[in-house]
Motif scaffolding. Structure first.
Motif, short mmCIF file in Angstrom:
data_model
loop_
_atom_site.label_atom_id
_atom_site.label_comp_id
_atom_site.label_asym_id
_atom_site.label_seq_id
_atom_site.Cartn_x
_atom_site.Cartn_y
_atom_site.Cartn_z
N GLY A 119 0.62 -1.53 0.37
CA GLY A 119 0.05 0.08 0.52
C GLY A 119 0.82 1.24 0.27
N MET A 120 1.69 0.61 0.62
CA MET A 120 2.76 2.28 0.87
C MET A 120 3.77 2.84 -0.77
SD MET A 120 2.11 3.48 3.92
CE MET A 120 3.56 4.82 4.29
N ALA A 121 3.78 1.55 -1.11
CA ALA A 121 4.25 1.87 -2.42
C ALA A 121 3.38 2.28 -3.59
CB ALA A 121 4.86 0.41 -2.65
N GLU A 122 2.33 1.51 -3.30
CA GLU A 122 0.92 2.35 -4.16
C GLU A 122 1.38 3.70 -3.51
OE1 GLU A 122 -4.08 2.23 -5.25
OE2 GLU A 122 -2.84 0.51 -4.17
N ASN A 148 -1.85 10.56 -5.80
CA ASN A 148 -2.16 9.54 -6.18
C ASN A 148 -3.93 10.00 -6.65
OD1 ASN A 148 -3.81 7.02 -6.35
ND2 ASN A 148 -2.05 6.40 -6.55
N GLU A 149 -4.36 9.85 -7.63
CA GLU A 149 -5.00 10.05 -7.80
C GLU A 149 -6.89 9.40 -7.20
OE1 GLU A 149 -8.38 11.43 -11.57
OE2 GLU A 149 -7.20 9.41 -11.86
N ALA A 173 1.88 21.80 1.35
CA ALA A 173 2.92 21.11 1.08
C ALA A 173 3.69 20.12 1.74
CB ALA A 173 4.31 22.18 1.65
N ALA A 174 3.44 19.28 2.95
CA ALA A 174 3.49 18.02 3.58
C ALA A 174 2.82 16.98 3.00
CB ALA A 174 3.52 18.39 4.77
N MET A 175 1.20 17.01 2.53
CA MET A 175 0.14 16.47 2.28
C MET A 175 0.36 16.54 0.73
SD MET A 175 -0.98 15.18 4.08
CE MET A 175 -0.98 15.44 6.80
N LEU A 176 0.82 17.18 -0.29
CA LEU A 176 0.78 17.09 -1.48
C LEU A 176 1.33 15.97 -1.99
CD1 LEU A 176 2.12 20.45 -2.88
CD2 LEU A 176 0.01 19.03 -3.16
N ARG A 223 -6.56 10.39 -3.23
CA ARG A 223 -6.86 11.80 -3.10
C ARG A 223 -8.42 11.37 -3.39
NH1 ARG A 223 -4.86 13.34 -7.24
NH2 ARG A 223 -5.48 14.58 -8.85
N TYR A 224 -8.87 11.37 -4.16
CA TYR A 224 -10.65 10.97 -4.35
C TYR A 224 -11.37 10.35 -2.75
CZ TYR A 224 -10.71 13.04 -8.73
OH TYR A 224 -10.87 13.65 -10.26
N THR A 225 -10.67 9.47 -2.33
CA THR A 225 -11.08 8.61 -1.14
C THR A 225 -10.63 9.02 -0.03
OG1 THR A 225 -10.04 6.54 -2.43
CG2 THR A 225 -10.22 6.75 -0.19
N THR A 226 -9.48 10.15 0.18
CA THR A 226 -9.84 10.94 0.94
C THR A 226 -10.42 12.21 0.75
OG1 THR A 226 -7.56 10.90 0.95
CG2 THR A 226 -8.49 13.26 2.02
#
Length: 240
Positions: A69-72, A134-135, A126-129, A138-141
């Motif tokens: 998951g972290m690799a993704e 990952n799209e 900046a830390a969260m960019l 991003r959408y899940t977030t």
């Protein structure tokens, strides 16, 4: 005469000791006691080995999934540490969050999403960019943030919501924790994790988690941090 007898007894005992040690070494070699440890052939043996190292077989398996998951997610250890630091020290400003999310375009960028989550906080954005690059993540977030805003179900006002067809995966669950640290249904475990991570600091916590996910040894005290992280229900559910 007595001295000679004493010396003779010492030599005899010495010879017996050498013979005993030699015999023990031969026996150990013959039985494989000194051979390099081998990988267990069955799950029961694997579980026993895992318990000796401080983790259950299930936790080790979840660690492998976490690594994938972290690799993704595609972030480095330093990027993870910076995002975790924000998660531990900043809270999402829920005041006006619904309006900020509703104002987003149908396909918001990582920057737009970060600004909606942390308005006016350039450091947090900046830390969260890297996390939001990952799209799918991003959408899940955005869905998770929508739930925090008080939106109980998809609404027309959220133009991006009906575009979201992604299933929450391990990477998205990790991102959700980094963004807000309050995934639904994880209250007690999140509070425990936050307390532990603050005591270690974000950088040290990231180092511990990275070592575990790379299959490297984790100290007995450090295992608490690993177990707290993978014990968060959002991660536990998505990374098994």
């Amino acid at each position: 005469m007595k001295l000679s007898a004493t010396r003779s007894g010492m030599f005899t005992r010495g010879a017996m000791l050498v013979a005993s040690v030699t015999a023990g070494a031969v026996l150990a070699t013959a039985t494989g006691a000194q051979a390099a440890p081998h990988q267990p052939a069955d799950r029961a043996a694997a579980a026993q080995l895992a318990d000796q190292d401080g983790f259950t077989a299930t936790e080790l398996e979840q660690g492998k999934t976490l690594a994938d998951g972290m690799a993704e997610l595609g972030i480095s250890e330093d990027q993870f540490a910076r995002a975790l630091d924000i998660a531990l020290t900043r809270t999402i400003d829920t005041h006006g969050l619904r309006e900020r999310l509703a104002a987003l375009p149908a396909s918001p960028t990582a920057q737009q999403t970060a600004e909606a989550a942390y308005p006016g906080d350039a450091e947090a954005q900046a830390a969260m960019l890297p996390v939001l690059a990952n799209e799918k993540v991003r959408y899940t977030t955005l869905q998770n943030l929508g739930a925090q805003s008080g939106e109980q179900a998809p609404a027309v006002a959220f133009g991006w919501w009906d575009k979201t067809k992604f299933i929450v995966g391990c990477a998205a669950a990790v991102a959700g924790v980094l963004i807000s640290f309050v995934p639904a249904g994880s209250g007690v475990r999140v509070a425990r994790a936050v307390k532990l991570f603050k005591s270690y600091g974000a950088k040290k916590t990231a180092e511990i988690l990275w070592r575990f996910m790379k299959g490297k040894h984790v100290g007995s005290k450090e295992r608490e941090a690993v177990k707290a992280f993978i014990g968060i229900s959002a991660i536990q559910k998505a990374c098994t």
